[in-house]
Design a protein around this motif. Sequence first.
Motif, PDB file in Angstrom:
ATOM      1  N   HIS A 873      24.625  -8.209 114.442  1.00 33.25           N
ATOM      2  CA  HIS A 873      23.512  -9.149 114.276  1.00 33.25           C
ATOM      3  C   HIS A 873      22.375  -8.544 113.449  1.00 33.25           C
ATOM      4  O   HIS A 873      21.913  -9.172 112.480  1.00 33.25           O
ATOM      5  CB  HIS A 873      23.015  -9.611 115.645  1.00 33.25           C
ATOM      6  N   PRO A 874      21.882  -7.327 113.745  1.00 40.58           N
ATOM      7  CA  PRO A 874      20.835  -6.750 112.899  1.00 40.58           C
ATOM      8  C   PRO A 874      21.269  -6.563 111.444  1.00 40.58           C
ATOM      9  O   PRO A 874      20.464  -6.717 110.527  1.00 40.58           O
ATOM     10  CB  PRO A 874      20.545  -5.403 113.571  1.00 40.58           C
ATOM     11  N   GLN A 875      22.541  -6.225 111.239  1.00 40.41           N
ATOM     12  CA  GLN A 875      23.001  -6.041 109.866  1.00 40.41           C
ATOM     13  C   GLN A 875      22.991  -7.363 109.094  1.00 40.41           C
ATOM     14  O   GLN A 875      22.645  -7.392 107.909  1.00 40.41           O
ATOM     15  CB  GLN A 875      24.398  -5.427 109.865  1.00 40.41           C
ATOM     16  N   LYS A 876      23.347  -8.456 109.773  1.00 36.74           N
ATOM     17  CA  LYS A 876      23.300  -9.763 109.106  1.00 36.74           C
ATOM     18  C   LYS A 876      21.861 -10.149 108.788  1.00 36.74           C
ATOM     19  O   LYS A 876      21.567 -10.676 107.709  1.00 36.74           O
ATOM     20  CB  LYS A 876      23.941 -10.820 110.001  1.00 36.74           C
ATOM     21  N   VAL A 877      20.940  -9.882 109.732  1.00 35.51           N
ATOM     22  CA  VAL A 877      19.532 -10.194 109.494  1.00 35.51           C
ATOM     23  C   VAL A 877      18.995  -9.329 108.363  1.00 35.51           C
ATOM     24  O   VAL A 877      18.242  -9.804 107.495  1.00 35.51           O
ATOM     25  CB  VAL A 877      18.710 -10.002 110.777  1.00 35.51           C
ATOM     26  N   ALA A 878      19.386  -8.049 108.330  1.00 38.04           N
ATOM     27  CA  ALA A 878      18.949  -7.169 107.250  1.00 38.04           C
ATOM     28  C   ALA A 878      19.424  -7.695 105.896  1.00 38.04           C
ATOM     29  O   ALA A 878      18.694  -7.635 104.896  1.00 38.04           O
ATOM     30  CB  ALA A 878      19.472  -5.757 107.487  1.00 38.04           C
ATOM     31  N   PHE A 879      20.641  -8.206 105.856  1.00 35.98           N
ATOM     32  CA  PHE A 879      21.163  -8.796 104.622  1.00 35.98           C
ATOM     33  C   PHE A 879      20.298  -9.973 104.181  1.00 35.98           C
ATOM     34  O   PHE A 879      19.953 -10.110 102.996  1.00 35.98           O
ATOM     35  CB  PHE A 879      22.610  -9.244 104.841  1.00 35.98           C
ATOM     36  N   LYS A 880      19.909 -10.811 105.126  1.00 36.25           N
ATOM     37  CA  LYS A 880      19.068 -11.966 104.816  1.00 36.25           C
ATOM     38  C   LYS A 880      17.691 -11.522 104.315  1.00 36.25           C
ATOM     39  O   LYS A 880      17.166 -12.062 103.329  1.00 36.25           O
ATOM     40  CB  LYS A 880      18.907 -12.842 106.058  1.00 36.25           C
ATOM     41  N   LEU A 881      17.106 -10.539 104.996  1.00 35.38           N
ATOM     42  CA  LEU A 881      15.780 -10.070 104.611  1.00 35.38           C
ATOM     43  C   LEU A 881      15.813  -9.431 103.225  1.00 35.38           C
ATOM     44  O   LEU A 881      14.913  -9.658 102.399  1.00 35.38           O
ATOM     45  CB  LEU A 881      15.249  -9.071 105.644  1.00 35.38           C
ATOM     46  N   ASN A 882      16.826  -8.620 102.976  1.00 38.28           N
ATOM     47  CA  ASN A 882      16.962  -8.015 101.652  1.00 38.28           C
ATOM     48  C   ASN A 882      17.109  -9.084 100.570  1.00 38.28           C
ATOM     49  O   ASN A 882      16.559  -8.951  99.471  1.00 38.28           O
ATOM     50  CB  ASN A 882      18.165  -7.077 101.617  1.00 38.28           C
ATOM     51  N   SER A 883      17.868 -10.125 100.888  1.00 46.03           N
ATOM     52  CA  SER A 883      18.078 -11.201  99.916  1.00 46.03           C
ATOM     53  C   SER A 883      16.762 -11.896  99.590  1.00 46.03           C
ATOM     54  O   SER A 883      16.469 -12.177  98.419  1.00 46.03           O
ATOM     55  CB  SER A 883      19.090 -12.213 100.459  1.00 46.03           C
ATOM     56  N   GLN A 884      15.949 -12.184 100.613  1.00 48.79           N
ATOM     57  CA  GLN A 884      14.671 -12.848 100.370  1.00 48.79           C
ATOM     58  C   GLN A 884      13.716 -11.946  99.607  1.00 48.79           C
ATOM     59  O   GLN A 884      13.001 -12.390  98.701  1.00 48.79           O
ATOM     60  CB  GLN A 884      14.056 -13.282 101.704  1.00 48.79           C
ATOM     61  N   ASP A 885      13.701 -10.669  99.970  1.00 52.46           N
ATOM     62  CA  ASP A 885      12.835  -9.729  99.266  1.00 52.46           C
ATOM     63  C   ASP A 885      13.254  -9.605  97.810  1.00 52.46           C
ATOM     64  O   ASP A 885      12.414  -9.591  96.898  1.00 52.46           O
ATOM     65  CB  ASP A 885      12.885  -8.369  99.961  1.00 52.46           C
ATOM     66  N   GLN A 886      14.565  -9.519  97.581  1.00 53.17           N
ATOM     67  CA  GLN A 886      15.076  -9.428  96.220  1.00 53.17           C
ATOM     68  C   GLN A 886      14.775 -10.702  95.443  1.00 53.17           C
ATOM     69  O   GLN A 886      14.473 -10.662  94.243  1.00 53.17           O
ATOM     70  CB  GLN A 886      16.584  -9.174  96.250  1.00 53.17           C
ATOM     71  N   LYS A 887      14.818 -11.830  96.125  1.00 53.38           N
ATOM     72  CA  LYS A 887      14.537 -13.113  95.478  1.00 53.38           C
ATOM     73  C   LYS A 887      13.103 -13.153  94.956  1.00 53.38           C
ATOM     74  O   LYS A 887      12.846 -13.604  93.832  1.00 53.38           O
ATOM     75  CB  LYS A 887      14.780 -14.244  96.470  1.00 53.38           C
ATOM     76  N   VAL A 888      12.153 -12.687  95.772  1.00 51.33           N
ATOM     77  CA  VAL A 888      10.755 -12.649  95.338  1.00 51.33           C
ATOM     78  C   VAL A 888      10.585 -11.659  94.190  1.00 51.33           C
ATOM     79  O   VAL A 888       9.899 -11.942  93.197  1.00 51.33           O
ATOM     80  CB  VAL A 888       9.841 -12.276  96.522  1.00 51.33           C
ATOM     81  N   ASP A 889      11.211 -10.495  94.307  1.00 52.06           N
ATOM     82  CA  ASP A 889      11.123  -9.500  93.227  1.00 52.06           C
ATOM     83  C   ASP A 889      11.706 -10.042  91.931  1.00 52.06           C
ATOM     84  O   ASP A 889      11.161  -9.800  90.840  1.00 52.06           O
ATOM     85  CB  ASP A 889      11.859  -8.225  93.632  1.00 52.06           C
ATOM     86  N   ASN A 890      12.810 -10.765  92.036  1.00 56.93           N
ATOM     87  CA  ASN A 890      13.416 -11.347  90.839  1.00 56.93           C
ATOM     88  C   ASN A 890      12.489 -12.369  90.192  1.00 56.93           C
ATOM     89  O   ASN A 890      12.370 -12.439  88.959  1.00 56.93           O
ATOM     90  CB  ASN A 890      14.748 -12.007  91.191  1.00 56.93           C
ATOM     91  N   GLU A 891      11.867 -13.181  91.035  1.00 51.73           N
ATOM     92  CA  GLU A 891      10.930 -14.176  90.506  1.00 51.73           C
ATOM     93  C   GLU A 891       9.752 -13.480  89.817  1.00 51.73           C
ATOM     94  O   GLU A 891       9.278 -13.917  88.757  1.00 51.73           O
ATOM     95  CB  GLU A 891      10.436 -15.079  91.637  1.00 51.73           C
ATOM     96  N   ARG A 892       9.254 -12.389  90.409  1.00 51.65           N
ATOM     97  CA  ARG A 892       8.138 -11.647  89.822  1.00 51.65           C
ATOM     98  C   ARG A 892       8.539 -11.010  88.487  1.00 51.65           C
ATOM     99  O   ARG A 892       7.801 -11.088  87.497  1.00 51.65           O
ATOM    100  CB  ARG A 892       7.690 -10.556  90.798  1.00 51.65           C
ATOM    101  N   THR A 893       9.739 -10.411  88.457  1.00 49.24           N
ATOM    102  CA  THR A 893      10.224  -9.791  87.222  1.00 49.24           C
ATOM    103  C   THR A 893      10.408 -10.828  86.122  1.00 49.24           C
ATOM    104  O   THR A 893      10.035 -10.600  84.961  1.00 49.24           O
ATOM    105  CB  THR A 893      11.556  -9.067  87.486  1.00 49.24           C
ATOM    106  N   LYS A 894      10.970 -11.955  86.484  1.00 46.77           N
ATOM    107  CA  LYS A 894      11.162 -13.032  85.507  1.00 46.77           C
ATOM    108  C   LYS A 894       9.821 -13.492  84.943  1.00 46.77           C
ATOM    109  O   LYS A 894       9.676 -13.716  83.734  1.00 46.77           O
ATOM    110  CB  LYS A 894      11.899 -14.187  86.172  1.00 46.77           C
ATOM    111  N   LEU A 895       8.825 -13.618  85.820  1.00 47.24           N
ATOM    112  CA  LEU A 895       7.504 -14.051  85.381  1.00 47.24           C
ATOM    113  C   LEU A 895       6.867 -13.018  84.452  1.00 47.24           C
ATOM    114  O   LEU A 895       6.257 -13.362  83.413  1.00 47.24           O
ATOM    115  CB  LEU A 895       6.615 -14.293  86.606  1.00 47.24           C
ATOM    116  N   MET A 896       7.003 -11.738  84.796  1.00 45.18           N
ATOM    117  CA  MET A 896       6.462 -10.677  83.932  1.00 45.18           C
ATOM    118  C   MET A 896       7.135 -10.699  82.561  1.00 45.18           C
ATOM    119  O   MET A 896       6.469 -10.538  81.522  1.00 45.18           O
ATOM    120  CB  MET A 896       6.657  -9.323  84.598  1.00 45.18           C
ATOM    121  N   ASN A 897       8.423 -10.910  82.522  1.00 46.90           N
ATOM    122  CA  ASN A 897       9.145 -10.986  81.253  1.00 46.90           C
ATOM    123  C   ASN A 897       8.670 -12.171  80.423  1.00 46.90           C
ATOM    124  O   ASN A 897       8.476 -12.059  79.196  1.00 46.90           O
ATOM    125  CB  ASN A 897      10.649 -11.091  81.495  1.00 46.90           C
TER     126      ASN A 897
END
Length: 996
Positions: A873-897
Amino acid sequence: MANRFANGAKAFGFCDVCGFRFDLKKLKNLVVKTKQTQIKACPQCWTPDQPQLQLGMYPVADPQALRDPRQALPAMRQIWKSATYAQLLLLVKLPTTEFLSRWGGSSIPELINTNVLLEKMGGLTQQLLHSSAVMAQTIHKAFKKDKTLQRKLEDVAYASTLAQIDPSNPDAVERSPKLDQMYKDLGAKGQQIFKLILEHYQNMSDYFAQLLDEQIANSNVNPETQNRLMAKIREIYETGQKIKPYIPLVRRGDFWLAVGSGKHRQFFTFATMGERDAAAEAMAKERRTPLEQLKEDQDFVLGNDIGTLRRASFDSSSILKSLFDVIDAENFGDPNVREELKDSIYQLYLTTMPEQSFRRQFISRKNITGFSTDLLRNFSTTGVKMATQLAKIKYAPLLRNSLSAAQDSIVGREELQPFITEMQARINQQLNPGARSGADKVGDFLNRSAFLWYLSGASSALLQPLGVFQTGAPILMARYGQINGARELTKMLRVWDQYGTFRTNPDGSMSFVPPSIANAKGMTDDEKRAIREMLGRDVSQSTYASAMFGYKSIPTEDISGAVQKTKRGIAMATGGLMHTTERLSREMIYLASYRLNRKAGKSHEESVNQAVIDTNESLGNYGQYNRPLIMQKGLGKVMLQFTMYPLHVTLFLMRNFKRMLPLLNKEGKWEATKIFFGTLGTTMILAGASGLPMFSVVMGLLGWMWRDEDRPQEFKDMDYETWWRTVWLPETLGHMEINGKSLADIIDRGAANALTGWDISSRTSLNDLWLRDVKETKTARESVVALAMEKAGPSAAMILSLADAYEAFGNGDYQKGVEKMSPALIRNFVLAHKYATEGARDTKGAEILLSGGFTAGELLGQTIGFRSDLLAHPQKVAFKLNSQDQKVDNERTKLMNNLAREFFNGQRTGNFDGYLKQLDKRDKFNTKYPEKGIDDDQLEASIEKRQEEMATREAWSGMPITEKNVQLFAEPALNVTKEIEQRNKEVLERRRKEGK
């Protein structure tokens, strides 16, 4: 400081409506059209806001209901009719054959019978395989007991066949002292086996003749022609033509070589084209004539399939020739019928070769095999072929007649043609599958490998009986009553008297076998008959049938060797246990349903039919004929390997959801409602709320409805499902416990997880059956690639895992390499050992759970293939949290570009409108994610850095040269960009001149 106003505790006032005096605190303002007024009213005069005064303030949609709800059905039928023919043809390709027949059967009842015939054809194949497999195991058992028996029995069998003398018949007129002595040397057990083999082939021969008569009777030709054909077939089996004793001289392989011509022609068959070509070259060398010359002169004729062999060799048999002449002279209406009849006759005729003159053309010549003398292997080969061919001979004409009746029934209803067209295509695939291509063989190999890779763990076998509880129990309890259904299923758990583990062999000996109701004692005669028909309807596959394919493909001398024993042990450990538990689960549902139907007063035939329906609806029908065509061959077979289960569950839920809607059905609504919600209830127990069908979709919609993009985003706005499971549920119910287990965890992941400590939820979940979570990626292209790989099937994931293993070994991480390269059976043990000795770590090596943190029960679960719920269960939640964090980072990187790109465009063109728009998007991003906002300093630094990088790349004509690698790459970069530099100089010079 003193208050400016009195507290008014004893002040009074006057009602503005009636004028009477009241305490001021009892007077309230009137509300009109949702707005407060300054009119104060006493309790008697005060009235709430009148809703009717609010008419016109808000848009109101008040559509008129249908006067006749039954008009919904004609409306839906009209939608169906309005679809294009191509769309309908595509739609009917998607479901299983069983669902297709029931779907179309509401308008074309004959299609239901068509599906039953397909089931019976598969069932007859299973019955014949079962019968032959039991006999083959009996022969093998005798060979293992007496090591000399194999050779003695083979010598007697084929010598007596070629001599046409039966030494086992004491009343035979013609005798051979040599054969009599050989028969005597067999001993009592060998003689018994010899007689059983003769009896088996005699029974198959008689059944073949009976089926050919039935096939002719079911062909649409006149009675006179039918009688002539049957008379010709009977000639084959007359005493003067048929050889006794009758033991087939088996050819092996469809690659053949014909040598000579006329009555002196000889035929040789081979398993591979290479063997055939090598033999042809050797024989040509003996004749001192080039092979090409012999082929040109037609002295040597080569072929690659049974059809060309039939056309090349049937003239050698007077019976076949006269029989085919009669068939060719008749009009069967459907041209497929004529060829099917001829192929049916020839396939088994070639296997059995009843004419001695025909047999002689297939006899061995200088170690070039015309027929094999490996008795056990031959027995298995003919058993497999007969099982397949006899089933087709019996049911091919019945299936074609059924389709013809279905076609006749839709005259004037052409919109139903797609159902019959698709059913025709699926039947043709079963009757004439065609030659297997190289892609099919590769697909078969990948599928077998993927099965071993993912499903070889014991957990896959233990999950099979859970299907009885998850879908079987709701069906039986909905149709036959809660108490009756539960009682019968509970009775099936009494393994000591419901399942037998000993089988009586044809020679009277006993064998220990996997448990099955087929070997149980104490069954009534009707129940025993129902169990036999269970196999005949392809409800349950024979446990022993797979042994036939092993005997068929392996020489008898090698079967008892260490290598083959090891292979059989591995096969039993990987797939055998799962097959056994799957069969037991189906037997459990079938027999319970049969008994419940008999108690309800139904006849034996009705009870069997309903038991078949209940079993297939509960656990699915995974027969090849029940799969959509795209899942049966080539690439689709590989990519969609494990999709029959989600397809079955999806159709099961859709069917019952539709049936329970009041406007779409006249009857069966309550039963469908109980099945649908009963399945949700059992799923809730096994997998929790997160395992319910469409759970992620519903949670996603709720999160979308409540999301506000114009305010700072909380985790609730980013991933509502994970927030609900990890925040709201624990805060609301986490303080409540049941037997020491958090109620929030029980609701989230089910009681089974809480009871065992194993992650059963993810293995029994009905959520996300078709779309699994994939890792968040940085670009749209990477997202498409990740989705494509996820949809490429388990074989692709297996290959990627092997690539990871190769990389891990190269990096010196042998522990990870072994994990990645091992199938589930081994991988589970490796992980359990690692958790016991090292604890659990994440992919980067960070410690999650210390060694000694796992309980004995959790380690046992990991050994058999169930992950620890505490870790999963914690590993699945960690996967979800990483995905959301990566999603925000991707949006930020795209905006900077985008900001940098538009800034540079503005510098070149003088138009900064695009840059200003990106700044507005920057402001919105900063509002949504203030923790990761982009301030002016960060933006300026980013643009300056990109300008420096761009200047460097421009200076080197686009080459990736930096301060760190300039010493390594400068020389080749300068050499390959000389022409570009020269061209740029020319362009600048031209611009300078044009500017003047």
